[in-house]
Design a protein around this motif. Structure first.
Motif, PDB file in Angstrom:
ATOM      1  N   ALA C  60       0.834  -1.202   0.000  1.00  0.00           N
ATOM      2  CA  ALA C  60       0.000   0.000   0.000  1.00  0.00           C
ATOM      3  C   ALA C  60       0.868   1.251   0.000  1.00  0.00           C
ATOM      4  O   ALA C  60       0.577   2.234  -0.680  1.00  0.00           O
ATOM      5  CB  ALA C  60      -0.918  -0.012   1.215  1.00  0.00           C
ATOM      6  N   MET C  61       1.972   1.192   0.759  1.00  0.00           N
ATOM      7  CA  MET C  61       2.885   2.339   0.798  1.00  0.00           C
ATOM      8  C   MET C  61       3.471   2.583  -0.583  1.00  0.00           C
ATOM      9  O   MET C  61       3.548   3.716  -1.056  1.00  0.00           O
ATOM     10  CB  MET C  61       4.027   2.065   1.773  1.00  0.00           C
ATOM     11  CG  MET C  61       3.622   2.102   3.225  1.00  0.00           C
ATOM     12  SD  MET C  61       4.856   1.272   4.260  1.00  0.00           S
ATOM     13  CE  MET C  61       6.265   2.335   3.987  1.00  0.00           C
ATOM     14  N   MET C  62       3.920   1.504  -1.230  1.00  0.00           N
ATOM     15  CA  MET C  62       4.574   1.630  -2.533  1.00  0.00           C
ATOM     16  C   MET C  62       3.593   2.105  -3.599  1.00  0.00           C
ATOM     17  O   MET C  62       3.930   2.884  -4.472  1.00  0.00           O
ATOM     18  CB  MET C  62       5.162   0.281  -2.969  1.00  0.00           C
ATOM     19  CG  MET C  62       6.293  -0.180  -2.115  1.00  0.00           C
ATOM     20  SD  MET C  62       7.568   1.067  -2.005  1.00  0.00           S
ATOM     21  CE  MET C  62       8.198   0.683  -0.404  1.00  0.00           C
ATOM     22  N   ALA C  63       2.369   1.582  -3.543  1.00  0.00           N
ATOM     23  CA  ALA C  63       1.410   1.849  -4.616  1.00  0.00           C
ATOM     24  C   ALA C  63       0.517   3.054  -4.293  1.00  0.00           C
ATOM     25  O   ALA C  63      -0.438   3.316  -5.008  1.00  0.00           O
ATOM     26  CB  ALA C  63       0.567   0.608  -4.875  1.00  0.00           C
ATOM     27  N   ASP C  64       0.821   3.780  -3.229  1.00  0.00           N
ATOM     28  CA  ASP C  64       0.033   4.942  -2.823  1.00  0.00           C
ATOM     29  C   ASP C  64      -1.458   4.613  -2.673  1.00  0.00           C
ATOM     30  O   ASP C  64      -2.325   5.317  -3.191  1.00  0.00           O
ATOM     31  CB  ASP C  64       0.233   6.105  -3.809  1.00  0.00           C
ATOM     32  CG  ASP C  64       1.678   6.560  -3.858  1.00  0.00           C
ATOM     33  OD1 ASP C  64       2.354   6.474  -2.817  1.00  0.00           O
ATOM     34  OD2 ASP C  64       2.140   7.001  -4.933  1.00  0.00           O
ATOM     35  N   VAL C  65      -1.730   3.531  -1.957  1.00  0.00           N
ATOM     36  CA  VAL C  65      -3.108   3.111  -1.689  1.00  0.00           C
ATOM     37  C   VAL C  65      -3.716   4.010  -0.605  1.00  0.00           C
ATOM     38  O   VAL C  65      -3.037   4.393   0.340  1.00  0.00           O
ATOM     39  CB  VAL C  65      -3.113   1.622  -1.242  1.00  0.00           C
ATOM     40  CG1 VAL C  65      -4.374   1.251  -0.511  1.00  0.00           C
ATOM     41  CG2 VAL C  65      -2.875   0.720  -2.454  1.00  0.00           C
TER      42      VAL C  65
END
Lengths: 344, 115, 120
Positions: C60-65
């Motif tokens: 989620a952090m990486m994909a800007d969730v």
């Protein structure tokens, strides 16, 4: 007319909530000594109330500690003065009108101690004493407000300076080839830590002024590479990132087992990961393809039994070179986008 | 009662396994997950399973649980051996480029709900 | 759709603190394979998942969730909650399964924020 309800849908935004919690923190971080007024006007008990009035007016204060022989004996306020005036007793000594049971706070206590006393005892000012009970200052609610405001302002400036420094990092370092290198060791099977390195890298890029899009692409690519090392590399591996103003180079290196057929490994859905890994949400045969989608160049060098070196490159669009160090005459990148070289 | 034929038509699904009389197949419910362990634990008999997993084990799981069909999302493609196995086991494999979220949304609109 | 509305629709329970629940969410993405989320989700999507490991929060952090919904009452560990608190990613747990949650949200007009598969 109906009174307006006071708090309808009052929303505390993230920013406001942060500020509130920062103020709360400051109440514990700052000491009373840091916000109090020093060298207060001490008044002797024998002083006439009329003279106190003159002192108050001159110094624009509304209260003062009363000190006899260096010891705090009371506090005199505007209210005491009004009482004396009402009783036409302006010639009386301060000792007759002052408050004797004086509440004090210690200079080295956190601000919150003074706030508690203000809250509970409804006093306007508190004499501040040192460990030997000697008067060293006086604190009012106003002192607390301005002290906290100063601290917040300072925080804000610190943050701005930090941001500025980060953005200008590359400008300030004068060298032919300016770059920042980050290295991370990745242990085999360390699922719980998976993503630690990539999170740090993404954060570093954002701090250096990379756009969210670039940071996201880098983060995703390096996260997949990190998970690959955790899942597949016999002895774990290393991730190395070199951040330059115009491009980001990423490398994931391990010493085995190596990829037997790089072509096949690139095929969506092809995976050598066991079901146990799939149940952890990885190993679906999307990783390499996914990495390729995020970067401008990808290069895999793998020898079975020897290890794998994955090299990635993201070129910065000219308008958003990192660190604002876009020297317009700088390097000219040949952009052979989306090419993948395989070497055995 | 909704038939598999309606689902195939409405969602424009590609049929990967041998053509059958989908008008006679009436799924009872829907299930979505990409984790085989969850499917094993939670999917009801005669449900339509929506997943983006395309590896061989999905066929085995579907056969075990007596599912009506698997809709494989995001264009993921099972290999020839898996398709052959599905034909053997009488499992209907359907494919779509759409993501799971959209496929489930459409199935829901068609009246297929959780079992 | 406001995140608060979404939470009501799926009978969700918020497990984290501090994040802004009044924010708007643009769409949803449902998957248990994190590579899929990394590959196809768009920024600011709400992630619906039955996977409940720290990798979900990392992804989620990486994909800007925008927020993570754990379906079928999956309970994240304290460590995951702390990580999510630090990163200001709301964690929400729903008693319903993935099919039900996707169905309800899609039906309420929340679009898909996942690219359909492409060859790239």
């Amino acid at each position: 007319m109906d009174a307006e309800p006071l708090r309808t849908d009052r929303v505390i935004t993230d920013g406001a909530a942060n500020l509130i919690s920062r103020v709360e923190e400051l109440a514990y971080e700052l000491t009373i000594a840091e916000v109090m007024s020093r060298d207060p006007r001490a008044i002797a008990p024998g002083t006439k109330m009329g003279e106190v009035m003159e002192t108050f007016r001159e110094a624009r204060i509304s209260g003062a500690p009363v000190v006899a022989n260096g010891e705090l004996v009371g506090i005199v306020s505007l209210e005491d003065l009004i009482r004396a005036l009402r009783e036409s007793n302006i010639q009386a000594p301060v000792g007759e009108y002052m408050t004797r049971m004086v509440l004090t706070v210690k200079a080295h206590s956190p601000l919150i101690e003074a706030l508690k006393v203000f809250e509970q005892r409804h006093v306007g000012r508190l004499p501040v004493v040192d460990d030997d009970n000697r008067l060293v200052g006086i604190i009012t609610k106003g002192d607390i407000t301005s002290g906290v405001m100063r601290a917040l302002q300072y925080d804000y400036q610190e943050e701005e300076v930090r941001k500025y420094r980060a953005r200008h990092l590359f400008e300030d370092i004068v060298s032919d080839r300016t770059s920042l290198t980050l290295r991370y060791k990745i242990a085999h099977g360390a699922f719980a830590q998976g993503g630690n390195a990539s999170s740090h890298i993404k954060r570093a890029l954002l701090r250096l002024g990379a756009s969210p899009q670039i940071a996201r692409r880098c983060g995703i690519a390096i996260y997949e590479a990190e998970m690959n090392l955790i899942i597949h590399a016999t002895n774990g591996g290393m991730i190395r990132i070199e951040i330059e103003p115009h491009r980001i180079l990423m490398e994931a290196i391990d010493d085995g087992p190596g990829i037997y057929d790089v072509e096949q490994a690139m095929q969506p859905g092809y995976s050598t990961a066991p079901d146990s890994i799939r149940e952890l949400g990885f190993g679906a045969g999307m990783g390499l393809k996914n990495i390729q989608r995020c970067v401008d160049d990808m290069y895999i060098d793998s020898t079975p039994g020897r290890g794998t070196r994955l090299e990635l490159r993201i070129n910065m669009p000219p308008q958003e070179s990192l660190g604002d160090a876009a020297r317009k005459t700088g390097t000219t990148e040949e952009r052979d986008d989306h090419t993948t070289n395989h070497r055995r | 009662m909704i038939t598999l034929q309606t689902i195939v038509d409405e969602l424009g699904l590609v049929v990967l396994t041998e053509a059958r009389d989908f008008g006679a197949v009436t799924p009872a419910s829907g299930y979505a997950s990409d984790l085989l362990s969850c499917v094993m634990a939670g999917a009801q008999k005669r449900s339509v399973w929506v997943t983006l997993q395309a590896h061989a084990n999905i066929v085995a799981v579907a056969a075990l649980l007596d599912l009506s069909a698997i809709i494989i999302t995001e264009g993921a493609m099972p290999d020839a051996a898996s398709i052959a196995r599905a034909n053997q086991e009488g499992i209907n494999l359907l494919s779509t480029p759409e993501p799971t979220y959209t496929v489930v949304g459409r199935l829901w609109e068609l009246g297929l709900h959780t079992g | 759709m406001k995140l608060t509305e979404l939470i009501q629709l799926i009978d969700g329970a918020v497990l984290t603190r501090g994040a802004d629940l009044n924010r708007d969410v643009r769409g949803g993405c449902g998957a248990d394979l994190m590579s899929d989320v990394l590959a196809y989700s768009q920024p600011d999507a709400v992630l619906l998942t039955g996977l409940c490991t720290s990798q979900v929060v990392r992804t989620a952090m990486m994909a800007d969730v925008a927020a993570i919904i754990f379906v079928r009452d999956k309970q994240p560990t304290e460590e995951m909650i702390q990580l999510a608190n630090r990163e200001q990613i709301p964690l929400i747990s729903s008693p319903h399964g993935m099919f039900e949650v996707c169905g309800r949200l899609h039906n309420a007009g929340l679009q898909s924020l996942e690219h359909a598969y492409d060859e790239g």
